[in-house]
Design a protein around this motif. Structure first.
Motif, PDB file in Angstrom:
ATOM      1  N   VAL A   1      -5.481   0.645   5.066  1.00  0.00           N
ATOM      2  CA  VAL A   1      -4.563   0.178   4.122  1.00  0.00           C
ATOM      3  C   VAL A   1      -3.314  -0.249   4.633  1.00  0.00           C
ATOM      4  CG1 VAL A   1      -3.524   0.388   1.830  1.00  0.00           C
ATOM      5  CG2 VAL A   1      -5.635   1.567   2.022  1.00  0.00           C
ATOM      6  N   GLU A   2      -2.769   0.243   5.656  1.00  0.00           N
ATOM      7  CA  GLU A   2      -1.446  -0.204   6.023  1.00  0.00           C
ATOM      8  C   GLU A   2      -1.737  -1.251   6.904  1.00  0.00           C
ATOM      9  OE1 GLU A   2       0.421   3.081   8.027  1.00  0.00           O
ATOM     10  OE2 GLU A   2       1.121   3.990   6.066  1.00  0.00           O
ATOM     11  N   TYR A   3      -3.023  -1.268   7.590  1.00  0.00           N
ATOM     12  CA  TYR A   3      -3.370  -2.515   8.579  1.00  0.00           C
ATOM     13  C   TYR A   3      -3.390  -3.879   7.697  1.00  0.00           C
ATOM     14  CZ  TYR A   3      -6.397  -5.573  11.097  1.00  0.00           C
ATOM     15  OH  TYR A   3      -6.988  -6.654  11.681  1.00  0.00           O
ATOM     16  N   PHE A   4      -4.169  -3.646   6.672  1.00  0.00           N
ATOM     17  CA  PHE A   4      -4.310  -4.874   5.828  1.00  0.00           C
ATOM     18  C   PHE A   4      -2.940  -5.228   5.055  1.00  0.00           C
ATOM     19  CE2 PHE A   4      -8.756  -3.734   6.210  1.00  0.00           C
ATOM     20  CZ  PHE A   4      -9.171  -5.052   6.781  1.00  0.00           C
ATOM     21  N   MET A   5      -2.248  -4.266   4.660  1.00  0.00           N
ATOM     22  CA  MET A   5      -0.826  -4.521   3.923  1.00  0.00           C
ATOM     23  C   MET A   5       0.032  -5.438   4.946  1.00  0.00           C
ATOM     24  SD  MET A   5       0.174  -0.599   2.195  1.00  0.00           S
ATOM     25  CE  MET A   5       2.010  -1.170   2.459  1.00  0.00           C
ATOM     26  N   LYS A   6       0.002  -4.998   6.216  1.00  0.00           N
ATOM     27  CA  LYS A   6       0.765  -5.570   7.405  1.00  0.00           C
ATOM     28  C   LYS A   6       0.196  -7.104   7.608  1.00  0.00           C
ATOM     29  CE  LYS A   6       2.642  -3.616  10.887  1.00  0.00           C
ATOM     30  NZ  LYS A   6       3.011  -3.003  11.896  1.00  0.00           N
ATOM     31  N   ARG A   7      -1.324  -7.100   7.703  1.00  0.00           N
ATOM     32  CA  ARG A   7      -1.940  -8.414   7.920  1.00  0.00           C
ATOM     33  C   ARG A   7      -1.634  -9.437   6.864  1.00  0.00           C
ATOM     34  NH1 ARG A   7      -8.318  -8.957   9.353  1.00  0.00           N
ATOM     35  NH2 ARG A   7      -8.277 -11.247   9.418  1.00  0.00           N
ATOM     36  N   TRP A   8      -1.778  -9.160   5.691  1.00  0.00           N
ATOM     37  CA  TRP A   8      -1.752 -10.032   4.624  1.00  0.00           C
ATOM     38  C   TRP A   8      -0.056 -10.117   3.936  1.00  0.00           C
ATOM     39  CZ3 TRP A   8      -6.524  -7.667   2.004  1.00  0.00           C
ATOM     40  CH2 TRP A   8      -7.723  -7.880   2.791  1.00  0.00           C
ATOM     41  N   GLY A   9       0.606  -9.101   4.316  1.00  0.00           N
ATOM     42  CA  GLY A   9       1.765  -9.352   3.708  1.00  0.00           C
ATOM     43  C   GLY A   9       1.921  -8.880   2.228  1.00  0.00           C
ATOM     44  N   VAL A  10       1.289  -7.766   1.698  1.00  0.00           N
ATOM     45  CA  VAL A  10       1.164  -7.282   0.432  1.00  0.00           C
ATOM     46  C   VAL A  10       1.458  -5.950   0.282  1.00  0.00           C
ATOM     47  CG1 VAL A  10      -0.407  -9.179  -0.120  1.00  0.00           C
ATOM     48  CG2 VAL A  10      -1.318  -7.174   0.552  1.00  0.00           C
ATOM     49  N   THR A  11       1.636  -5.539  -0.866  1.00  0.00           N
ATOM     50  CA  THR A  11       1.927  -4.341  -1.152  1.00  0.00           C
ATOM     51  C   THR A  11       0.448  -3.347  -1.557  1.00  0.00           C
ATOM     52  OG1 THR A  11       2.050  -4.457  -3.467  1.00  0.00           O
ATOM     53  CG2 THR A  11       4.205  -4.803  -2.245  1.00  0.00           C
ATOM     54  N   ARG A  12       0.830  -2.156  -1.282  1.00  0.00           N
ATOM     55  CA  ARG A  12      -0.450  -1.336  -1.624  1.00  0.00           C
ATOM     56  C   ARG A  12      -0.947  -1.359  -2.952  1.00  0.00           C
ATOM     57  NH1 ARG A  12      -1.943   3.367   1.047  1.00  0.00           N
ATOM     58  NH2 ARG A  12       0.242   3.364   2.285  1.00  0.00           N
ATOM     59  N   ASP A  13       0.075  -1.385  -3.808  1.00  0.00           N
ATOM     60  CA  ASP A  13      -0.342  -1.715  -5.243  1.00  0.00           C
ATOM     61  C   ASP A  13      -1.199  -2.912  -5.530  1.00  0.00           C
ATOM     62  OD1 ASP A  13       1.124   0.708  -6.046  1.00  0.00           O
ATOM     63  OD2 ASP A  13       3.028  -0.235  -6.556  1.00  0.00           O
ATOM     64  N   GLN A  14      -0.625  -4.038  -4.884  1.00  0.00           N
ATOM     65  CA  GLN A  14      -1.695  -5.245  -4.808  1.00  0.00           C
ATOM     66  C   GLN A  14      -2.955  -5.045  -4.459  1.00  0.00           C
ATOM     67  OE1 GLN A  14       1.267  -7.546  -2.840  1.00  0.00           O
ATOM     68  NE2 GLN A  14       1.480  -8.922  -4.712  1.00  0.00           N
ATOM     69  N   ILE A  15      -3.121  -4.333  -3.158  1.00  0.00           N
ATOM     70  CA  ILE A  15      -4.439  -4.058  -2.592  1.00  0.00           C
ATOM     71  C   ILE A  15      -5.203  -3.195  -3.786  1.00  0.00           C
ATOM     72  CG2 ILE A  15      -5.817  -2.948  -0.707  1.00  0.00           C
ATOM     73  CD1 ILE A  15      -3.630  -4.012   1.127  1.00  0.00           C
ATOM     74  N   THR A  16      -4.608  -2.142  -4.363  1.00  0.00           N
ATOM     75  CA  THR A  16      -5.473  -1.171  -5.024  1.00  0.00           C
ATOM     76  C   THR A  16      -5.753  -1.925  -6.181  1.00  0.00           C
ATOM     77  OG1 THR A  16      -4.101   0.784  -4.478  1.00  0.00           O
ATOM     78  CG2 THR A  16      -5.163   0.920  -6.115  1.00  0.00           C
ATOM     79  N   ALA A  17      -5.026  -2.768  -6.965  1.00  0.00           N
ATOM     80  CA  ALA A  17      -5.494  -3.438  -8.076  1.00  0.00           C
ATOM     81  C   ALA A  17      -6.756  -4.422  -7.641  1.00  0.00           C
ATOM     82  CB  ALA A  17      -4.132  -4.296  -8.274  1.00  0.00           C
ATOM     83  N   ALA A  18      -6.490  -5.153  -6.742  1.00  0.00           N
ATOM     84  CA  ALA A  18      -7.752  -6.164  -6.248  1.00  0.00           C
ATOM     85  C   ALA A  18      -8.639  -5.124  -6.000  1.00  0.00           C
ATOM     86  CB  ALA A  18      -7.064  -6.847  -4.924  1.00  0.00           C
ATOM     87  N   HIS A  19      -8.713  -4.057  -5.468  1.00  0.00           N
ATOM     88  CA  HIS A  19      -9.741  -3.172  -5.141  1.00  0.00           C
ATOM     89  C   HIS A  19     -10.749  -2.792  -6.188  1.00  0.00           C
ATOM     90  CE1 HIS A  19     -11.893   0.562  -3.785  1.00  0.00           C
ATOM     91  NE2 HIS A  19     -11.752  -0.046  -2.500  1.00  0.00           N
ATOM     92  N   ARG A  20      -9.727  -2.294  -7.485  1.00  0.00           N
ATOM     93  CA  ARG A  20     -10.565  -2.067  -8.579  1.00  0.00           C
ATOM     94  C   ARG A  20     -10.961  -3.133  -9.234  1.00  0.00           C
ATOM     95  NH1 ARG A  20      -5.195   1.071 -10.096  1.00  0.00           N
ATOM     96  NH2 ARG A  20      -5.698   3.227  -9.341  1.00  0.00           N
ATOM     97  N   LYS A  21     -10.594  -4.373  -9.082  1.00  0.00           N
ATOM     98  CA  LYS A  21     -11.117  -5.453  -9.717  1.00  0.00           C
ATOM     99  C   LYS A  21     -12.347  -6.243  -9.330  1.00  0.00           C
ATOM    100  CE  LYS A  21      -9.624 -10.019 -11.455  1.00  0.00           C
ATOM    101  NZ  LYS A  21      -8.407 -10.792 -11.882  1.00  0.00           N
ATOM    102  N   VAL A  22     -12.445  -6.342  -7.705  1.00  0.00           N
ATOM    103  CA  VAL A  22     -13.383  -6.901  -7.185  1.00  0.00           C
ATOM    104  C   VAL A  22     -14.353  -6.162  -6.420  1.00  0.00           C
ATOM    105  CG1 VAL A  22     -12.289  -9.155  -7.384  1.00  0.00           C
ATOM    106  CG2 VAL A  22     -12.202  -7.672  -5.284  1.00  0.00           C
ATOM    107  N   GLY A  23     -14.111  -4.844  -6.171  1.00  0.00           N
ATOM    108  CA  GLY A  23     -14.773  -4.154  -5.102  1.00  0.00           C
ATOM    109  C   GLY A  23     -14.162  -3.768  -3.966  1.00  0.00           C
ATOM    110  N   ARG A  24     -14.877  -3.363  -2.860  1.00  0.00           N
ATOM    111  CA  ARG A  24     -14.230  -2.637  -1.408  1.00  0.00           C
ATOM    112  C   ARG A  24     -14.262  -3.443  -0.240  1.00  0.00           C
ATOM    113  NH1 ARG A  24     -17.284   2.614  -0.156  1.00  0.00           N
ATOM    114  NH2 ARG A  24     -16.626   3.006  -1.991  1.00  0.00           N
TER     115      ARG A  24
END
Length: 60
Positions: free
Chosen positions: A24-47
């Protein structure tokens, strides 16, 4: 596709597992987003990384 090395092996770059902190930290740094944004997108569209990137508006 093997990528980053984790204690349990290589982090899969095709899927995001929210329980693996380093992944999760790798993709947070790569995309410049927060953990909450990744979690919300994960719930919405899958893994799948490409689906989450598209949801966040980021290039894969």
């Amino acid at each position: 596709m093997a990528g980053l090395k984790d204690k349990r092996g290589f982090i899969d770059k095709d899927r995001i597992d929210l329980s693996e902190r380093q992944s999760v930290e790798y993709f947070m740094k790569r995309w410049g987003v927060t953990r909450d944004q990744i979690t919300a997108a994960h719930r919405k569209v899958g893994r799948m990384t490409k689906d989450i990137a598209a949801e966040l508006g980021k290039k894969r």
